[in-house]
Structure formats: structure tokens, C-alpha cells
Design an enzyme around this catalytic site. Structure first.
Site, PDB file in Angstrom:
ATOM      1  N   ILE A 474       0.835  -1.205   0.000  1.00 62.41           N
ATOM      2  CA  ILE A 474       0.000   0.000   0.000  1.00 62.41           C
ATOM      3  C   ILE A 474       0.871   1.258   0.000  1.00 62.41           C
ATOM      4  CG2 ILE A 474      -1.748   1.295   1.290  1.00 62.41           C
ATOM      5  CD1 ILE A 474      -2.747  -1.370   2.388  1.00 62.41           C
ATOM      6  N   ARG A 506      11.831  -2.049   9.815  1.00 59.93           N
ATOM      7  CA  ARG A 506      13.244  -2.157  10.215  1.00 59.93           C
ATOM      8  C   ARG A 506      14.045  -0.869  10.114  1.00 59.93           C
ATOM      9  NH1 ARG A 506      14.970  -6.722   6.534  1.00 59.93           N
ATOM     10  NH2 ARG A 506      16.924  -6.671   7.690  1.00 59.93           N
ATOM     11  N   GLU A 604     -10.770   6.351   6.207  1.00 58.49           N
ATOM     12  CA  GLU A 604     -11.716   5.820   5.227  1.00 58.49           C
ATOM     13  C   GLU A 604     -11.409   4.378   4.853  1.00 58.49           C
ATOM     14  OE1 GLU A 604     -14.377   5.006   3.670  1.00 58.49           O
ATOM     15  OE2 GLU A 604     -14.810   7.078   3.177  1.00 58.49           O
ATOM     16  N   VAL A 607     -12.407   0.380   6.331  1.00 60.52           N
ATOM     17  CA  VAL A 607     -13.500  -0.483   5.895  1.00 60.52           C
ATOM     18  C   VAL A 607     -13.630  -0.381   4.379  1.00 60.52           C
ATOM     19  CG1 VAL A 607     -15.999  -0.873   6.020  1.00 60.52           C
ATOM     20  CG2 VAL A 607     -14.755  -0.143   8.058  1.00 60.52           C
ATOM     21  N   ALA A 609     -11.649  -0.728   1.832  1.00 64.06           N
ATOM     22  CA  ALA A 609     -10.580  -0.048   1.099  1.00 64.06           C
ATOM     23  C   ALA A 609     -10.983   1.371   0.689  1.00 64.06           C
ATOM     24  CB  ALA A 609     -10.144  -0.872  -0.098  1.00 64.06           C
ATOM     25  N   LEU A 611     -13.505   2.446  -1.013  1.00 67.21           N
ATOM     26  CA  LEU A 611     -14.923   2.793  -1.213  1.00 67.21           C
ATOM     27  C   LEU A 611     -15.355   3.847  -0.191  1.00 67.21           C
ATOM     28  CD1 LEU A 611     -16.666  -0.669  -1.765  1.00 67.21           C
ATOM     29  CD2 LEU A 611     -15.839   0.947  -3.475  1.00 67.21           C
ATOM     30  N   GLU A 665      -5.866 -14.001   3.619  1.00 63.85           N
ATOM     31  CA  GLU A 665      -4.646 -13.812   4.417  1.00 63.85           C
ATOM     32  C   GLU A 665      -3.819 -15.080   4.250  1.00 63.85           C
ATOM     33  OE1 GLU A 665      -5.610 -10.125   5.567  1.00 63.85           O
ATOM     34  OE2 GLU A 665      -3.748 -11.105   6.202  1.00 63.85           O
ATOM     35  N   ASP A 676     -12.091 -10.271  11.136  1.00 61.13           N
ATOM     36  CA  ASP A 676     -11.790  -9.053  10.383  1.00 61.13           C
ATOM     37  C   ASP A 676     -13.082  -8.287  10.065  1.00 61.13           C
ATOM     38  OD1 ASP A 676      -9.850  -7.445   8.913  1.00 61.13           O
ATOM     39  OD2 ASP A 676     -11.003  -8.107   7.156  1.00 61.13           O
ATOM     40  N   LYS A 680     -14.612  -4.499  11.351  1.00 61.36           N
ATOM     41  CA  LYS A 680     -15.132  -3.477  10.440  1.00 61.36           C
ATOM     42  C   LYS A 680     -16.529  -3.017  10.846  1.00 61.36           C
ATOM     43  CE  LYS A 680     -12.378  -4.995   6.513  1.00 61.36           C
ATOM     44  NZ  LYS A 680     -12.367  -5.894   5.357  1.00 61.36           N
ATOM     45  N   GLY A 795      -7.376  -4.698  -1.896  1.00 66.34           N
ATOM     46  CA  GLY A 795      -6.318  -4.553  -2.892  1.00 66.34           C
ATOM     47  C   GLY A 795      -5.473  -3.329  -2.592  1.00 66.34           C
TER      48      GLY A 795
END
Ligand code: ADP
Ligand code: ASP
Ligand code: MG
Length: 815
Positions: A474, A506, A604, A607, A609, A611, A665, A676, A680, A795
Site C-alpha cells: 500500500i 526495520r 476511510e 473499511v 478499502a 470505497l 490472508e 476481520d 469493520k 487490494g
């Protein structure tokens, strides 16, 4: 007890004095105070003029003096009823006789020492204050006239005497203890231990007021003048100038030191020592707030004000012989100091080839002569050039505490000057970074002031300083997006997004000017080992006025520092759900803190991604809608699994496929457990206004019981096969009723649930395919048909886009 000072501009005419008296009368009903007055507007200037004329052995000073006497007499007659006039009239008469004698003496000997000048100038304050005391008494106030020379004790540096605070404080307190009534004090003046009259510097009545405020531990100091506070620039030169609501003592000192005449620079010191707030108010617009000067700088604006000083000369001392010669500066400044020449600005090129010194023009010729005398032999030998003096220059300074380490300021300053064709002859910046000053030609002054004012205050151009933690999928996508839009945002949205720090788990690295986003690589072993505390320290150390921490990790350790971040007035943008789905208290505390500190906390992408789910929900709630229920498919992987199941593929195989395609995952149990999704819906529920705890969410796990503690993913996948029949059965049952299986979350009647539901063809989720997310809000306003948000909800790219949109939103908010 407060000290309230009115300057000459507030008492320049009878009408103005009436205004001052009504302010005083209104205040007297509410609070206890003592008053400090300057001379009537313009009087000090005229006394100086008389002295200078008399010194030239010209008699024309007499006419000015007579005018002055008439003006004072007229004010007495207007302010005091006839029966009570005699004391004040006599006082005025006697003072003008004394002044007449004084000027005659000056006229005869053609000389006026600094000592005499202070005595001459003291008449202005004494006359005005005595008359105003009489005026207040005539209005029924129990007013007592206090000649500050009786209590303000100074050394004998006439013209700019230094106050002996120990003696002064004691005398002031004794006086106040033994004299009841409203004290009305002369500003500007004091006296030496021998009783000689001194002044504390032109415009020094503000300082007198601060001296009294500090001695008496006053709760406040008010300075009333003819403008509505300290403004972004001198309103006489910059028409668009506006009031600065809040300044720190240092900022006010710096602005006034560099020419903002509205308050005398030394005023801040006694107030600062006792932490007494100073308020600058407008006598002619008393309802306006004015400016508060205290130990805090108020808002985080990079620049607070612009000030200037005209009538400057620049001395240029240069020569090949100066390079690496130790002690040149000491000799230059020593010689100037011995001659009591005040140095306003110094600039030395690192080649040491030249030293540039700005001084007041009146000292120009003297300074040149002194330096040439000091370096007589060097000049004679050719080691040093003749001293060059550039007259008719001005110093312009931009001032603000938040400029510290902020690379934007000088860039913008010189760009604005350059764009307006203002040539800069010398530049200086104090190491405190409170101000950047430039020497320009006096004829460019007004243009330069306006250009800078426009660049700093009128343009909406804004720099947003980003510190990015998490440079994984990301984070990397985000950097790419910012890089591709950076220029467009600058040009079209006036928003400049710069990344100054980035860290992975790291390593971390920083760049004061902002990384070049087209070439920057994630931090590696050549950079600094990651340490969250050090990351925050470095970020705070850069002291940017408008910063945001972007957390693209899923780490609890990072979300644990959010409170500190917000507390330091740094905003947060994050897809990391940890903070908002943790304890309810934490969620509430962070919201509250962001509000208190005036910074933004945007999530935002917690939840679905990118949207627009959270924003939509928050906007609904903020605009007064009530959320009746939320139904949502919030897991792309689960939706994929259950829609693939419909094709007749066994459950365990579908899960294996989903895992292979990277839709789940690494351990698919993390998705199948429903945890998960539970996090949300918890966040949505909280944002919908409900006090939800994680334990309140009812979760139906899709991980069969005997698979839960399989020790490896492989073992789990193997064990799962035994349950294919169970899922097959569920599917058949649903299909027989014309329904489809959807793994969804609901929030209804204050209850949050996560689990598998069989939905008929009426339901909007019936047609949902692939890994899409879908959220239905049924609200008071969207009652018959819910509001629907649908689309890919996972994504790296869509998440990064959502984070980026939040960053832009945050940047636009903080203008
Ligand atoms: P007073 O007589 O009340 O002491 P001064 O004339 O000493 O008033 O100071 C007020 C004046 O200071 C204003 O009229 C304005 O022209 C000038 N000034 C210069 N810089 C500033 C600034 N930054 N903000 C407000 N006023 C300023
Ligand atoms: N009257 C003095 C001056 O004009 C002091 C003051 O105004 O503060 O300098
Ligand atoms: Mg003043």
C-alpha cells in the site's frame, strides 16, 4: 488588577479622548485597573522639532511651542468644568513656561544633550496625563496623577534608559499600597538615582505599562491604540493586512523589533517574566477582539507577520585580506558598539570576503568613519577595500515561530520578491529561525511588503508534510500516486504534498526538503534503524506547521502512538484498523483529542478499502440523519469463496484457490473466522454513534471447530476437506429455497452480528459477485430504499487511492 495603556494616537483630539473616557468608564464598572497614558498624539514629535530648531539658533520654535500650549489649554477647557479648571490650567501654564526657558537655553548654547532632550520630551507625557487625570476627576473618578519619575528608576542612558527593576518594583508597590484611587500614570519616562529625567525609548509608554503590570503582578495588560491589534503587516503600507488573533511573546517581540511600531519591543519582557497576557485593542473599534500576546503562539501558521524598517544604510566591509583573519568581526562590532551604533542586521558570506552590516541611516556617515579608522592600516595596505555605504535601504522581515526547520519559508519569501522584481542586497536569518530578513532598496519597500503579504497570507497555497510508516504494497502504491499527482495538485489545488519521513518495520529515513518521489526507494540498511520514538522525535523536531502521519501498517505498535501524534497537533491518515476497533475508550479518546487539537484523523480505508463508506456514514450522521441499520458484505475473500462455492466446487478447494490467488490472508482462518469483518462492523457501528465493544459483536466463525487449532496452514487445509459436505449441504438448502449464501455483517437495534445468511433474490446482495464489497445504509432519510455503496473493497491500489484521497482531504481542510 489590570494595567490599561492608551497611546498618543488614542488621545490625539477631544473627540478621541471622549471615546477613551467612555471605554474607561465602562471598564470601571467591571474591573480594577490603573491607567498609563502617552503624550497627546504628535506632541513628542513636535517637542523634538522645537529642540532641533532651537539648536540651530532659530527662533521659529516659538510658534510651534505656542501652538502646543494652545492645544493643551483647549483640551483642559473642554474636559474640565470652569470651576475646577484652575489647577490644571496652572499646571499647563507653568510647564510651558519651563519649556520656554528650556528651549531658550538650547537656542542660546546651540546644543541639546541627550539628557536635556529626555527632560524636554518628558513634558509631553506629564502634560497629557495630568490633564486627563483632571478630566477623569471632573467625571467623578477618584483619580490620582502619578509622575512615573517618582517610581520608575533607571540608569542614565538618556534616550533609552535601562530600568532598575528591583528598586522600581518596590517603589511602585509602596506607592500603590499608600495611595488609594485610580492611578493615572505617565508613560515613557523615569528618573536616575540622582533624580535626572530619563526616557525608555521612543514609543516606550507600552513598556512603562508592562513595568507596572509586572511590578504589581497584574492579571493583564491592555494596550489601546488606533488599529485592531497587531496586524499581518503595517496597515498603512499593506491595505490587505488583517489582525493576527494570537502571537507568542517572542513573535510579538520579533515583529516589533523589526519595525511593527504597534507595540514597543521591550514591552514583552516584563510581561513574559510574569506570564501576563497582553491584549492589543482598538480605541476606535473597541468591540473587535484585537491581538492576544501570551506564551503560546496560537495557530500553527508558518508566518505570523511581516514587518519592516525604513531608513537603513548598509555598510559593506570587504577585501581579500579579510579571508581567514581572526578577529575582524570583533573589531567591526567592537568599534560600532563603542560608538553606540546599533547594528540591525549582519550578514557574512562564508567566503569571509565581506561583512555586511545594516544600521540606521542617521548613523551611516559616523559608522563609515569609525570602521575606516579602525582598519586604517588594512585599507592603506590594500588588504581591505574602502568601506562602501549603501544608503536608502530598508529591512523587511517575515516572522513566525513555526518557521523553525520549515524549508518552505525562505523559498516562498525570495520567490515572491524575485517574481516582483525586488532586488535583495543582503539576507539574514536568526538561528532561532523566528525571522528571515532581507535588505532591499527603500523605494521597493511597499511593493515588497505587499508581495510578501500576498505570498504568505493571501494565497491559498498550502504545504502538507507527510510522514509515512509502512512502505509495503500500500505504502509503495501511495508514493507512486503522490508522485504522479504532485504537480497537478500544486497547480490546480494549491496543495503541495511532500513526504519528509518514511519507515518500514526495520529502517527509517528523513528528508527536510521532502523526498524526490520519482526516485525515492524504501529505507534500507544504509538508513537509520527504525525506532518509533525516534521517528516521532525527528518528525516533531522538523516542526512543520501542517503535518500528517500516514500509517500504512497493520501494526498495533504504530496505532499505540496515535494519541501522542494527535496531541502534538499532527493529523493521521490510516487504513490500520487497530486503533478504531480496539477498546471503546481509545476510539473515543482519539476522536476527542483530534477535535481538541484541531487536527484530523481520517481512516476511510479501515473499511472496504477506497470505497466511500466511512465518509458517507460520517456525513450522514453529521448532517443529522439516524442510522437504522447497516447490512454489509465487508470481506472480499469471503464473498469470493461463497460465490465460487455456487459453481459446485468443494469448499476446501475454493478456499485453496482463494489462498493461491492472494485473496485471503496467508492463513485463511484469519478471514474465515469472521474477526476481520467483526472489526469493520464495530467501527461502522461506532461511527454510527453506538457505544460498541468488540465483545458485543456476535460472530459466527466459518472455521469448523476441529480445524481451529490445527498447528499449520497445511494441516488446516487438509482437515477442512472433511467439512466440504457440510458446506455443500448449506448451499443446497439455500438453493432449494431460491436463496444464496452470503457472509455478511449487520448492525440493527444496537446489535452487531457477523455470519452466514441465506438471502433471496429480492436482496441486493443476491447478485453480488467476485470479491466485491457492498454496504447498505438504511436511515431515517434513506428509509424505503437503502443507500448502497458497492465495489472492490480490497487490494493495495484501491486502498492506496483511498489513503491518498484522505491525505488530500486533510490538506484541503487545514488551509
Ligand atoms: P500609539 O500611539 O497608540 O502608541 P503607535 O502609532 O505607536 O500607536 O502604533 C500604532 C501604529 O503602528 C498603527 O497605526 C500602524 O500604522 C503601525 N503599525 C506598524 N506595523 C503594524 C502592524 N504589524 N500591525 C498594526 N499596526 C502596525
Ligand atoms: N510619546 C512617546 C513617543 O512618541 C512615547 C509613546 O508614545 O509611547 O515616543
Ligand atoms: Mg506606540
Amino acid at each position: 488588577m489590570k494595567i490599561i495603556k492608551f497611546g498618543g494616537s488614542s488621545i490625539s483630539s477631544i473627540e478621541n479622548i471622549e471615546k477613551v473616557f467612555s471605554i474607561i468608564e465602562e471598564k470601571a464598572e467591571k474591573e480594577d485597573f490603573a491607567l498609563v497614558f502617552s503624550a497627546f498624539g504628535g506632541v513628542t514629535e513636535q517637542l523634538l522639532q522645537c529642540a532641533s530648531i532651537a539648536q540651530q539658533s532659530e527662533e521659529s520654535y516659538n510658534a510651534i511651542l505656542q501652538e502646543l500650549e494652545k492645544r493643551h489649554m483647549a483640551i483642559v477647557k473642554k474636559l474640565v468644568p470652569v470651576q475646577q479648571q484652575s489647577t490644571a490650567l496652572t499646571f499647563v501654564k507653568v510647564r510651558f513656561n519651563e519649556l520656554g526657558d528650556l528651549f531658550h537655553g538650547i537656542y542660546l548654547i546651540k546644543e541639546c544633550s541627550d539628557r536635556t532632550m529626555d527632560y524636554v520630551l518628558s513634558f509631553g507625557e506629564r502634560l497629557a496625563t495630568f490633564i486627563l487625570t483632571a478630566g477623569l476627576r471632573a467625571r467623578g473618578k477618584e483619580a490620582v496623577y502619578l509622575d512615573a519619575r517618582d517610581v520608575v528608576k533607571t540608569d542614565d542612558r538618556f534616550g533609552h534608559a535601562r530600568v532598575d527593576f528591583k528598586t522600581t518594583d518596590a517603589l511602585i508597590n509602596d506607592y500603590f499600597a499608600s495611595h488609594p484611587g485610580l492611578k493615572v500614570i505617565t508613560g515613557f519616562i523615569g528618573s536616575t538615582s540622582k533624580g535626572e529625567t530619563t526616557t525608555v525609548g521612543r514609543s516606550g509608554s507600552d513598556y512603562t505599562a508592562a513595568i507596572f503590570a509586572s511590578a504589581l503582578d497584574a492579571e493583564g495588560l491592555e494596550i489601546w491604540t488606533d488599529v485592531s491589534g497587531v496586524m499581518t503587516a503595517d496597515p498603512k503600507l499593506v491595505y490587505a493586512a488583517f489582525t493576527i488573533p494570537h502571537l507568542s511573546y517572542s513573535e510579538a517581540m520579533e515583529l516589533s523589533h523589526f519595525g511593527a511600531k504597534v507595540v514597543f519591543p521591550a514591552t514583552m519582557q516584563p510581561a513574559m517574566k510574569k506570564d501576563i497576557p497582553i491584549v492589543i485593542k482598538n480605541t476606535f473599534a473597541p468591540d473587535e477582539e484585537g491581538t492576544l500576546i501570551s506564551n503560546d503562539s496560537g495557530n500553527g501558521k508558518m508566518i505570523k507577520g511581516i514587518s519592516s524598517m525604513g531608513n537603513i544604510s548598509l555598510l559593506n566591509i570587504q577585501g581579500a585580506g579579510l579571508v581567514e583573519v581572526i578577529g575582524v568581526s570583533r573589531r567591526v562590532f567592537g568599534a560600532l558598539a563603542d560608538a553606540e551604533i546599533n547594528v540591525i542586521l549582519i550578514s557574512q558570506a562564508s567566503s569571509e570576503h565581506s561583512i555586511c552590516v545594516a544600521i540606521q541611516s542617521k548613523d551611516g556617515a559616523k559608522a563609515k568613519a569609525i570602521i575606516e579608522q579602525e582598519f586604517y592600516y588594512e585599507i592603506k595596505n590594500g588588504d581591505m577595500d574602502e568601506v562602501v555605504i549603501f544608503p536608502e535601504m530598508a529591512v523587511i522581515a517575515v516572522v513566525g515561530e513555526n518557521m523553525q526547520h520549515n524549508p518552505g519559508a525562505s523559498g516562498r519569501m525570495f520567490q515572491a520578491l524575485g517574481r516582483n522584481n525586488v532586488n535583495v542586497t543582503a539576507i539574514a536569518q536568526g538561528s532561532s529561525e523566528l525571522n528571515i530578513s532581507a535588505v532591499i532598496s527603500q523605494s521597493d519597500l511597499q511593493k515588497a511588503l505587499n508581495a510578501l503579504h500576498e505570498a504568505f497570507f493571501l494565497s491559498d497555497y498550502k504545504v502538507l508534510h507527510v510522514f509515512l510508516v509502512g512502505v509495503g504494497l500500500i505504502g509503495k502504491a501511495l508514493i507512486k500516486m503522490i508522485a504522479s499527482q504532485q504537480k497537478k495538485l500544486q497547480e490546480e489545488n494549491m496543495l503541495d504534498i511532500q513526504i519528509h519521513g518514511m519507515a518500514n518495520s526495520r529502517y527509517m529515513k528523513f528528508h527536510e526538503d521532502g523526498f524526490d518521489l520519482n526516485t525515492v526507494a524504501p529505507p534500507d540498511e544504509n538508513d537509520i534503524p527504525m525506532d518509533m520514538d525516534k521517528f516521532i522525535d525527528t518528525m516533531s523536531g522538523m516542526n512543520f506547521s501542517n503535518s500528517v502521519l500516514v500509517d500504512c501498517t497493520a501494526s498495533q505498535d504504530v496505532s499505540d502512538v496515535y494519541e501522542r501524534i494527535l496531541d502534538a497537533k499532527v493529523g493521521i491518515v490510516t487504513p490500520n484498523k487497530k486503533a478504531n476497533s480496539g477498546p471503546l475508550d481509545t476510539y473515543k479518546k482519539l476522536k476527542k483529542l483530534a477535535g481538541q487539537r484541531g487536527v484530523r484523523f481520517f481512516y476511510e480505508t479501515n473499511v472496504a478499502a477506497g470505497l466511500p463508506v466511512i465518509n458517507t456514514l460520517q456525513d450522514l450522521v453529521l448532517s443529522g440523519d439516524h442510522i437504522h441499520s447497516i447490512e454489509a458484505v465487508l470481506s472480499g475473500s469471503m464473498n469470493y469463496i461463497f460465490s465460487e462455492l455456487e459453481k459446485g466446487i468443494p469448499f476446501s478447494e475454493v478456499v485453496a484457490q482463494a489462498k493461491e490467488k492472494g485473496y485471503t490472508e496467508p492463513d485463511p482462518r484469519d478471514d474465515l473466522s469472521g474477526m476481520d469483518v467483526a472489526r469493520k462492523i464495530l467501527i461502522l457501528g461506532r461511527d454510527a454513534g453506538q457505544d460498541l465493544h468488540f465483545e458485543d459483536v456476535e460472530v459466527q466463525s466459518m472455521v469448523p471447530e476441529d480445524c481451529q487449532d490445527a498447528s499449520s496452514v497445511e494441516e488446516f487445509m487438509e482437515k477442512l476437506k472433511a467439512h466440504d459436505g457440510h458446506f455443500q449441504k448449506l448451499l443446497e438448502e439455500a438453493n432449494n429455497e431460491g436463496k444464496k449464501l452470503r457472509f455478511m455483517a449487520t448492525l440493527e437495534n444496537g446489535k452487531a452480528k457477523v455470519g452466514l445468511n441465506a438471502l433471496d433474490s429480492e436482496h441486493p446482495f443476491y447478485t453480488l459477485k467476485g470479491s466485491d464489497n457492498m454496504i447498505l445504509f438504511t436511515t431515517e432519510r434513506y428509509n424505503d430504499y437503502p443507500m448502497i455503496v458497492r465495489g472492490p473493497g480490497a487490494g493495495a491500489d484501491v486502498t492506496a487511492a483511498g489513503v491518498f484521497a484522505d491525505i488530500i482531504r486533510l490538506g484541503n481542510y487545514s488551509r
